[in-house]
Design a protein around this motif. Structure first.
Motif, short mmCIF file in Angstrom:
data_model
loop_
_atom_site.label_atom_id
_atom_site.label_comp_id
_atom_site.label_asym_id
_atom_site.label_seq_id
_atom_site.Cartn_x
_atom_site.Cartn_y
_atom_site.Cartn_z
N TRP A 25 0.76 -1.29 0.08
CA TRP A 25 0.08 -0.12 -0.20
C TRP A 25 0.74 1.20 0.06
CZ3 TRP A 25 1.50 2.42 4.48
CH2 TRP A 25 1.96 1.65 5.49
N LEU A 26 2.24 1.08 0.47
CA LEU A 26 2.96 2.18 0.53
C LEU A 26 3.78 2.52 -0.67
CD1 LEU A 26 4.16 4.38 2.45
CD2 LEU A 26 5.94 2.87 2.99
N HIS A 28 3.36 0.73 -3.98
CA HIS A 28 3.04 -0.02 -5.44
C HIS A 28 3.05 1.20 -6.32
CE1 HIS A 28 -1.18 1.31 -6.05
NE2 HIS A 28 -0.79 1.70 -4.50
N LYS A 29 3.20 2.40 -5.99
CA LYS A 29 3.07 3.42 -7.06
C LYS A 29 4.28 4.00 -7.78
CE LYS A 29 -1.50 4.83 -7.27
NZ LYS A 29 -2.13 4.89 -8.40
N THR A 33 5.82 8.50 -5.51
CA THR A 33 4.87 8.28 -4.52
C THR A 33 5.37 8.04 -3.05
OG1 THR A 33 3.46 8.11 -6.41
CG2 THR A 33 2.41 7.75 -4.10
N LEU A 36 6.96 10.85 -1.52
CA LEU A 36 6.09 11.80 -0.95
C LEU A 36 5.44 11.43 0.43
CD1 LEU A 36 4.82 14.31 -2.27
CD2 LEU A 36 2.78 13.08 -3.18
N ILE A 37 4.98 10.03 0.46
CA ILE A 37 4.34 9.58 1.66
C ILE A 37 5.44 9.54 3.04
CG2 ILE A 37 3.42 7.50 2.69
CD1 ILE A 37 2.21 6.79 0.09
N LEU A 40 6.05 13.25 3.72
CA LEU A 40 5.11 13.85 4.51
C LEU A 40 5.30 13.39 6.18
CD1 LEU A 40 1.85 13.88 2.29
CD2 LEU A 40 3.10 15.87 3.33
N LEU B 143 -5.02 -2.01 5.91
CA LEU B 143 -5.71 -0.70 5.54
C LEU B 143 -6.52 -0.31 6.63
CD1 LEU B 143 -6.83 -0.97 1.74
CD2 LEU B 143 -5.65 0.81 2.79
N LEU B 146 -4.51 1.17 9.42
CA LEU B 146 -3.85 2.58 8.72
C LEU B 146 -4.93 3.64 8.97
CD1 LEU B 146 -1.20 2.55 7.26
CD2 LEU B 146 -2.45 2.72 4.97
N LEU B 420 -0.36 18.80 7.89
CA LEU B 420 0.26 17.52 7.41
C LEU B 420 -0.27 16.08 7.99
CD1 LEU B 420 3.92 18.52 8.59
CD2 LEU B 420 3.18 18.01 6.31
N LEU B 424 -1.13 13.35 4.95
CA LEU B 424 -0.72 12.29 5.02
C LEU B 424 -1.74 11.15 5.17
CD1 LEU B 424 2.17 10.68 5.43
CD2 LEU B 424 1.68 10.91 7.96
N ILE B 427 -3.24 10.75 1.48
CA ILE B 427 -2.30 10.28 0.36
C ILE B 427 -2.08 8.67 0.82
CG2 ILE B 427 -0.13 10.82 1.47
CD1 ILE B 427 0.91 11.13 -1.29
N LEU B 428 -1.95 8.36 2.01
CA LEU B 428 -2.01 6.93 2.49
C LEU B 428 -3.11 6.14 1.95
CD1 LEU B 428 -0.25 6.79 6.14
CD2 LEU B 428 0.45 5.75 4.06
N TRP B 430 -5.39 7.23 -0.13
CA TRP B 430 -5.61 7.15 -1.76
C TRP B 430 -4.52 5.83 -2.38
CZ3 TRP B 430 -1.32 8.60 -5.24
CH2 TRP B 430 -1.57 8.43 -6.30
N SER B 431 -3.21 5.92 -1.65
CA SER B 431 -2.28 4.85 -1.94
C SER B 431 -2.70 3.60 -1.86
CB SER B 431 -0.96 5.22 -1.79
OG SER B 431 -0.07 4.11 -1.84
N GLY B 432 -3.27 3.55 -0.50
CA GLY B 432 -3.84 1.97 -0.05
C GLY B 432 -4.86 1.32 -0.82
N ALA B 435 -4.16 0.49 -4.35
CA ALA B 435 -3.52 -0.75 -4.44
C ALA B 435 -4.57 -1.88 -3.91
CB ALA B 435 -2.48 -0.81 -3.18
#
Lengths: 519, 528
Positions: A25-26, A28-29, A33, A36-37, A40, B143, B146, B420, B424, B427-428, B430-432, B435
């Protein structure tokens, strides 16, 4: 489209299996990215640390590094550029006079402008001495945060991209880990955002220069390194490594003399640009230079885990030798300890060897040079963090003792809580679950043996507790400091010995050597 | 094939699961420790005073003491919890629990101690999350952790502003996990305990009541009645344990008066982003238009926040709103969910129903705090990974509700921290989520029981985790609202209309919360 998707998800399950499962999840992009994570998160940690007190907080008349930096802003925005380094009625050099090279002065000037715009009282000439306010602290903290964000962070991204290129799926989480190690260096965060300094700028330039060297852009590297050197003269710790590696590379090319002179030209050009306002007369240059060399001070101050301080319990260096002979002695010792890694780099320059060389040379300076601060441990720590992937155990070991060596300073600054929080955070992220990094190069671990490592770590935690809770005997008020410094010194010697040997046995390039476009 | 492999790995990893969960908790704890010196609201002193009250006074005085204006207004179990903490506080620094000398005490000891107790009490949340997620596959688990354990809202409300929401929501999650497992008696027990810790959680009581009545007390009249008696007896026992002593002392009226201060107004000082914001705004708008048309509309003297004083209404055109009206509206909004629970009490839906109930309470309740949005955002995090639609909804909701908490931390020092945290988190997430839902194939591969029908149209309509353009515009609008409130408004208008930025945040976030409420309602009504 659909078919591609299916095969993609299957490969997630089958191909990567456990390895990516934890961090998919951290990471894969892709690298940016992930950066970036992690970035932050690192910023959040920095912002949280900056809530804590700074050095010299509410401690007149001299205050601490915070007041020094604020005073430089006050001086630079109120006086003409030629008077910044000159003692005068309006610039009392005995009160936190500027003693860093011009780039620091320019940086103070820019930050001073920002402070004057928002909160003029905090930087007004004379009247702002010892200024402490809620807004003042906040603005100062934000200048460090922004410097970090603008210089160190891009430099780390540059380094990671250069070092790993476009990684395979399985390595992505390793890279995420390495980015975290670089950005969440607890020592750096404590000193910059807790104690208050701008090490992120010079270290950021250095990382940029290292990335330049690794990617073969030697000229970019030269310029960046000169900028680092012109921000903090302590960056000279890296000079032998840069010099020997670049020299070694040039000697291997067609026209060695031309290559060397090209590099020299860029170095001189950068220096000339930075020093331009002081180049009008020889006196003014000497004036600045005399501020930069603190030879009038002793061989060490307070307690620092280097050779001179550690051995001073047995040999009273300060009493036995004059400052002049000590200066010479320390110079000789430093050069001798630098030599092995310099020779190795001139003989067979390689990217990996260069990183080890950086570590060994900066360690030589830290351990043997004249007038070293406990904060200077940040300099050897930087190449160690760049090598974290190759030497995870050494990196962790070194980081722990680097933290310990700063512990007395941190206690004085009232930063004990963030110290332990950051140390715990570092260990947690270092040992984050679900990693399958290549466990190689634990020769130090093998040498020490598991029992010894545990024993030392036990003593490590006991030392913290003892220092915090117990009063030293009246006869030896600095007993605990001396013990801490000797413990740290012994571990530092072990680390640098190990890395010197490692650098010399680097004969064949391994699979970790990423780019071999040249040499 | 793929699923089999995944489950076999799940078994292998189960040993590591706990370690990973601890890792998440400890990393969060490090950040929480770093936040020790940050701004703390009066709630900090409120809780310190409760420590002092419960430690220095006998039980009979707890609800009578008025040494500090921050009197005890939580139910008895929370007072006992404070009493338990105060024993340690006394060991660390006796001044913390001193009734008079401790007033507004702000030494490091008290700050570290109280902040430390919040971090430790979060273990309750950790356990609740663990119970709810232990049987999921490892990606979904992570997830959920998280979003729940690293929830930026909990950081802002609990660890900066200062409250014990993590602890309380943890108990709610434990209760939900028992219900999902079908162990209704324990689920009911923990909910009763929760009510005796903080009575605001009672909004979900109707859902619990209907669900337990239909799910636990089923199977013929005789068996059903016996079970009803058992459940009723257990709940009564919990309440007796909490309120019994006060009943015995004859103080029950005083306790009730403290718990339900009806002297407060419709809205809190900062308007929580709920339905009443629209009501107030339309009242203002109507009054403005009517005045323009030449009608004589009187400007009301009462305010929305000050409570009911005499007969004067804070509204100039629209009818007055009383607590009873809000109560009826909450019940009305709840009724579709209650009907569903009555018809088919499915354990896997209970988290959604309870979350929906809190959302209704938030939108239509009387004197709602903005912090109350935590009560439904955290439970929704647990179901956010079930389908792609859930993920999209949760993504938007968690951002909006976190943003609506921004006015809580109004000092400049915490500004980077709250921004922040939100960035954070988004974006976490969104990324999670992207995926987890690379495209429709993921949900098709691992069907989660009752959503098998949905996957077909998902694959048709939308590939992976992509935010629709309306949501995207809305999120961009959020950024504009923030920039306006923080920078442009003070720059352009100065001190004029100083309330406007906050009002704007309320209205704008209320739109998002309304959307989330409608989405939840539709989901519940259309679910099979």
């Amino acid at each position: 489209m659909k078919g591609k998707g299916t095969s993609d998800t299957v490969s997630v399950v089958d191909g990567d299996g456990n390895q990516c499962c934890w961090w998919w999840w951290l990471v894969h992009k892709g690298t940016t990215t992930t950066f970036l994570i992690v970035g932050l998160f690192a910023l959040l940690v920095r912002a949280a640390v900056s809530l804590h007190p700074y050095s010299g907080f509410a401690n007149p008349p001299k205050f601490g590094d915070y007041e020094a930096q604020r005073h430089w802003m006050e001086i630079t925005i109120n006086l003409p550029i030629q008077e910044w380094y000159r003692n005068s009625t309006s610039n009392d050099l005995s009160y936190w006079g500027l003693d860093y090279p011009p780039l620091t002065a320019y940086q103070s000037f820019i930050h001073g402008l920002f402070l004057r715009f928002v909160h003029p009282e905090s930087v007004s000439l004379f009247t702002s001495r010892g200024h402490e306010s809620y807004l003042g602290k906040l603005l100062m903290r934000w200048t460090v945060l922004s410097s970090d964000l603008l210089i160190l962070f891009p430099a780390v991204l540059y380094f990671v991209i250069v070092r790993y290129g476009q990684p395979s799926r399985s390595r992505k989480s390793d890279i995420g880990w390495h980015i975290a190690m670089l950005l969440l260096n607890p020592c750096l965060i404590l000193i910059d955002h807790g104690h208050f300094q701008y090490n992120c700028i010079s270290l950021g330039f250095t990382i940029g220069a290292v990335a330049g060297v690794l990617s073969g852009k030697d000229l970019v590297a030269c310029v960046l390194y000169c900028l680092a050197l012109n921000h903090k003269q302590m960056s000279a710790y890296f000079a032998p490594a840069f010099f020997s590696h670049l020299l070694g590379k040039c000697l291997r090319r067609k026209h060695p003399l031309l290559e060397v002179s090209k590099l020299g030209f860029y170095v001189l050009g950068t220096f000339a640009a930075v020093w331009w306002p002081y180049l009008y007369s020889k006196d003014s240059i000497l004036e600045v230079l005399s501020r930069l060399a603190p030879f009038e001070r002793g061989i060490f101050e307070d307690y620092v885990a280097n050779f001179w301080c550690a051995s001073s319990i047995i040999i009273k260096w300060k009493r036995l030798f004059t400052p002049e002979s000590l200066r010479l002695l320390s110079l000789i010792a430093t050069v001798i300890t630098c030599l092995p890694s310099m020779i190795q780099q001139i003989k067979s320059p390689s990217n990996r060897g260069f990183l080890y060389g950086l570590l060994n040379c900066s360690f030589a300076f830290y351990l043997f040079s004249f007038q070293v601060h406990e904060k200077s441990i940040l300099l050897p720590l930087l190449p160690a963090s760049l090598l974290a992937m190759e030497e995870p155990f050494i990196f962790k070991w070194f980081m722990q003792f680097a933290m310990l060596s700063m512990f007395p300073l941190i206690c004085r600054d009232g930063l004990v809580v963030p110290y332990f929080a950051l140390l715990a955070l570092f260990i947690l992220i270092f040992d984050a679950p679900g990693q399958q990094r290549v466990k190689e190069g634990n020769y130090l671990y093998n040498y020490l043996g598991a029992t010894t490592v545990r024993l030392v770590l036990f003593c490590y935690f006991i030392l913290h507790i003892v220092y915090l809770t117990m009063n030293p005997p009246e006869k030896y008020p600095f007993l605990f400091e001396a013990i801490i410094m000797n413990v740290c010194f012994s571990q530092f010697v072990l680390v640098t010995l190990g890395c010197n040997i490692k650098q010399w046995v680097l004969n064949k390039p391994t699979k970790l050597e990423v780019d071999k476009k040249f040499i | 094939m793929g699923k089999q492999k995944l489950s076999s790995k799940g078994v292998q990893n189960s040993g590591c699961t706990k370690a990973t969960l601890w890792w998440f908790y400890l990393v969060a704890a490090c950040i929480k420790v770093l936040l020790f010196p940050s701004y703390r609201s009066t709630d900090f002193e409120v809780h310190r005073n409760w420590l002092a009250v419960t430690h220095s006074l006998p039980l009979s005085q707890w609800y009578f003491d008025e040494t500090s204006p921050w009197t005890l207004d939580y139910p008895p179990f929370f007072a006992h919890f404070e009493h338990f903490l105060s024993m340690f506080a006394h060991l660390i620094d006796p001044k913390i629990v001193h009734l008079q000398e401790g007033l507004n005490y702000s030494a490091n000891t008290v700050v570290y101690f109280q902040r430390g107790t919040v971090i430790l009490s979060d273990l309750c949340l950790l356990y609740g999350v663990y119970r709810l997620t232990r049987n999921l596959d490892s990606r979904k688990q992570k997830l959920i952790w998280l979003s729940a354990i690293w929830s930026p809202m909990l950081f802002i409300v609990d660890h900066v502003h200062f409250q014990y929401n993590g602890f309380l929501i943890g108990i709610l999650l434990i209760s939900l996990s028992y219900l999902e497992e079908g162990r209704d008696l324990l689920g009911g027990f923990f909910f009763a305990v929760l009510l005796c810790l903080k009575h605001l959680f009672a909004v979900a009581a109707p859902v619990y009541f209907v669900y337990l009545l239909r799910h636990y007390c089923r199977g013929g009249i005789g068996r059903g009645f016996t079970r009803l008696l058992i459940m009723g007896g257990m709940v009564a026992a919990v309440f007796a344990a909490a309120f019994g002593p006060f009943f015995h002392l004859g103080q029950i009226q005083q306790v009730i008066r403290r718990l339900f201060p009806f002297g407060r107004g419709l809205c809190h000082a900062y308007w929580a982003p709920n339905f009443w914001v629209f009501y107030i705004m339309s009242d203002k708008g109507l009054a403005f238009i009517l005045r323009r048309l030449g009608f004589n509309v009187q400007t009301p003297t009462a305010t929305f926040t000050a409570g009911l004083v005499g007969d004067s209404s804070p509204f100039s055109v629209l009818p007055q709103v009383t607590p009873l009206v809000t109560f009826m509206m909450v019940l009305l909004a709840l009724s579709p969910c209650l009907l569903k629970a009555w018809k088919d009490p499915k354990p896997q839906m209970i988290s959604r129903w309870v979350a929906y109930a809190y959302a209704c309470g938030f939108l239509f309740g009387w004197h709602v705090h903005e912090k109350a949005s935590l009560h439904f955002v955290i439970p929704l995090a647990i179901v956010a990974v079930q389908t792609l639609e859930d993920a999209k909804h949760y993504f938007l909701l968690s951002i909006v509700s976190c943003y609506s908490l921004f006015p809580l931390l109004f000092e400049a020092q915490e500004y980077p921290i709250k921004v922040l945290l939100l960035l954070l988190h988004s974006i976490l997430m969104w990324s999670g989520f992207s995926a987890q839902f690379p495209d429709g194939a993921e949900t098709a591969r691992a069907p989660t029981g009752h959503h098998t029908e949905k996957k077909v149209d998902q694959r048709k309509s939308n590939g992976g985790f992509v935010i629709g353009w309306i949501e995207r515009m809305y999120l961009i609008g959020l950024v504009i609202v923030e920039i306006w409130g923080q920078f442009l408004h003070p720059l352009l208008l100065g001190d004029k209309l100083a309330f406007a930025p906050l009002m704007l945040i309320s209205i704008y976030c209320a739109l998002g919360i309304m959307y989330s409420w409608i989405w939840q309602l539709t989901f519940i009504v259309t679910s099979p």
